[in-house]
Scaffold this active site. Structure first.
Site, short mmCIF file in Angstrom:
data_model
loop_
_atom_site.label_atom_id
_atom_site.label_comp_id
_atom_site.label_asym_id
_atom_site.label_seq_id
_atom_site.Cartn_x
_atom_site.Cartn_y
_atom_site.Cartn_z
N VAL A 27 0.74 -1.13 -0.16
CA VAL A 27 -0.02 -0.03 0.07
C VAL A 27 0.96 1.18 -0.05
CG1 VAL A 27 -1.95 1.21 1.04
CG2 VAL A 27 -1.85 -1.30 1.12
N ASP A 135 -12.86 -10.95 9.01
CA ASP A 135 -11.67 -10.84 9.82
C ASP A 135 -11.70 -9.70 10.67
OD1 ASP A 135 -8.89 -11.41 10.77
OD2 ASP A 135 -7.99 -10.32 9.05
N ASN A 140 -8.08 -4.18 12.03
CA ASN A 140 -8.75 -3.78 11.03
C ASN A 140 -9.78 -2.48 11.17
OD1 ASN A 140 -7.44 -5.43 9.08
ND2 ASN A 140 -8.85 -7.10 9.41
N ASP A 153 -10.00 -3.28 5.37
CA ASP A 153 -9.49 -4.50 4.90
C ASP A 153 -10.58 -5.71 4.57
OD1 ASP A 153 -7.85 -6.48 3.67
OD2 ASP A 153 -6.47 -6.49 5.46
#
Length: 514
Positions: A27, A135, A140, A153
């Site tokens: 990223v 997840d 996250n 994500d």
């Protein structure tokens, strides 16, 4: 670290410094020159960009996340491909992850409930769009500088109609294991209720300062998710509202049918707590204890794949699949092997923690009669060990087990022409009786012979390793990441299945690990 390219999409996006990396992509900070705004640009790793399957999964991620338009979800603006490098352009969030914030300070109760509410609102939206995150964990969740909550994500998210989408755990990600739902731990279908369970684990940690279940390996953590009772949060944090205990008891129910059936239902109870009102939702039913123990057998089937295998739940007592118990404590291993007679041995081991199972015979996934014997070697931890006698004349598989039981590995095999059957051990170096460090490797000279390499792609890790061991091959493993496949699945192999190779030669397997 500099970016691989300076611009994308015919110059629309300029690419700056790398700000993050993951299993599939890197990223970078970027600039949308057309709209004059900063963005985050996720670029598929070059080593994966040559694989059509990874490219397809990356594009599917862009489509899944790009269809979500909610203030509580990190936005996807654009996607494309440049110089054979697929990329996704996303919202650049100024702030920190919830994990970073939790490590830095004790978040007050009222703020903790606001954070849970923000995550629930985002999940309520994504679930209604047919997207399950799968997840949910503090790493996250982003908290912006203004205090807004954003879920990010969706790289392993799946459409809820993808019935083949299951998630398994790995030895390497203890953090994720702390937020794993029981059905994810057993390799079953994960739906929106799995996201809620993971959120319940996060909520428990926010309120008490610790996850609901902890352990030194994902094995022990996942075991607790499946079978251990939940300690009420108020027993960990004195003075906590018992209405929060009621909420957590529902959302952390082992059976998905006993949880909140959607994010909206949990959100309604959370609003009651925030407003000082009573929570009335209760668990509908409890899974019988015996079923929980059997369910852990299916953890060994697909999820704890770093040391885990497969247990058939067939009611036929005559023949059972032997579960893989490597890495478990003796107590945990005995719980899984209750249909077998257990023999215990001890040996030094340089890799398996002390007092955990270092090896077993028969191997995992083998067929064995109910009541037959299973021998477990318990690790005594690092130390010296002796090269065992009696290796010469054994098959490669038998030699491997005996060496493993002594805390040793096979580092190399040398195939030699002989009138012995292919794979029979002719000599060993260092010699039998030599004292060496546990975890060291030995060299075996074996009778040569050609065997066919088994087809392994699509098998789980423990199954593939078992097949290779039984076929007489050594194993070299590498890892890659494909979010479309269960963690632990074999993505590739070399040589390919069907090739003819000398017994004792090396087969390289690529294991899917996020």
């Amino acid at each position: 670290m500099n970016s691989p390219v300076n611009s994308l999409a015919s110059g629309r996006y300029t690419v700056g410094e790398m700000i993050g990396t993951g299993g599939m992509a890197d990223v970078y900070i970027g600039l949308d020159t057309r709209l004059d705004r900063q963005v985050a640009i996720k670029v598929l790793r070059r080593d994966l960009a040559r694989n059509p399957e990874f490219v397809a999964r990356f594009r599917k991620e862009a489509l899944a996340a790009g269809g979500l338009n909610h203030s509580g979800i990190v936005a996807v603006y654009d996607s494309g491909e440049e110089n054979n490098s697929p990329f996704i352009v996303m919202e650049l969030v100024d702030g920190e992850t919830l994990r970073q914030k939790m490590l830095a300070e004790q978040i007050p109760l009222a703020r903790s409930l606001e954070i849970i509410k923000g995550i629930l609102e985002a999940l309520d939206y994504s679930h209604k769009k047919g997207i399950v995150h799968r997840d949910i964990k503090p790493g996250n969740i982003m908290i912006t500088e203004s205090g807004a909550i954003k879920v990010m994500d969706f790289g392993i998210a799946r459409a809820t109609d993808d019935i083949g989408a299951t998630m398994t755990n790995t030895w390497n990600v203890i953090g994720t294991a702390q937020y794993l739902s029981p059905e994810q731990a057993t390799g079953e279908l994960a739906d929106g209720r799995s996201d809620l369970y993971s959120l319940g684990c996060l909520m428990y940690e926010l309120l008490t300062g610790q996850p609901p279940f902890t352990g030194d390996t994902p094995v022990s953590i996942a075991y607790q998710h499946v079978s251990s009772p939940l300690t009420p949060a108020s027993q960990i944090k004195a003075g906590l509202d018992t209405n929060l205990d009621r909420m957590l008891a529902v959302v952390l129910a082992k059976d998905p049918n006993s949880r909140y059936q959607n994010a909206g239902a949990m959100l309604a109870d959370l609003e009651h707590v925030i407003n000082g009102e009573a929570v009335t939702t209760k668990i509908k039913k409890v899974i019988p204890r015996s079923k929980l123990i059997l369910t852990f057998g299916t953890i060994v089937a697909g999820v704890l794949l770093i040391a885990f295998g497969y247990l058939s739940l067939s009611p036929t007592p005559a023949s059972l699949k032997v579960p893989n118990v490597v890495g478990l404590t003796e107590v945990e291993a005995r719980a899984l092997l209750k249909n077998f007679n257990i023999n215990i041995e001890h040996a030094p081991d340089g890799k398996i923690p002390i007092d955990r199972v270092a090896s077993q015979l028969p191997l995992a996934t083998s067929d064995a009669s109910s009541g037959s014997s299973v021998t477990l070697t318990i690790s005594d931890g690092p130390g010296n060990t002796s090269v065992p006698v009696g290796i010469i004349g054994l098959s490669l598989e038998e030699a491997r087990y005996k060496l493993t039981a002594a805390g040793l590995l096979i580092s190399q095999t040398i195939a030699t022409d002989s009138d012995q059957a292919p794979g029979v051990v002719l000599s060993i170096n260092p010699a039998a009786g030599t004292t060496i460090t546990a975890g060291s490797g030995v060299i075996l000279e074996i009778a040569s012979g050609s065997v066919q390499v088994p087809s392994l792609v699509g098998l789980n890790e423990i199954g593939a390793k078992t097949v290779l061991v039984q076929a007489g091959f050594l194993i070299r493993e590498i890892t890659a990441s494909d979010p479309s496949k269960p963690i632990g699945e074999i993505l590739a192999q070399a040589p390919e299945g069907g090739a003819t190779k000398t017994i004792g030669s090396v087969v390289t397997i690529t294991i899917n690990k996020n």
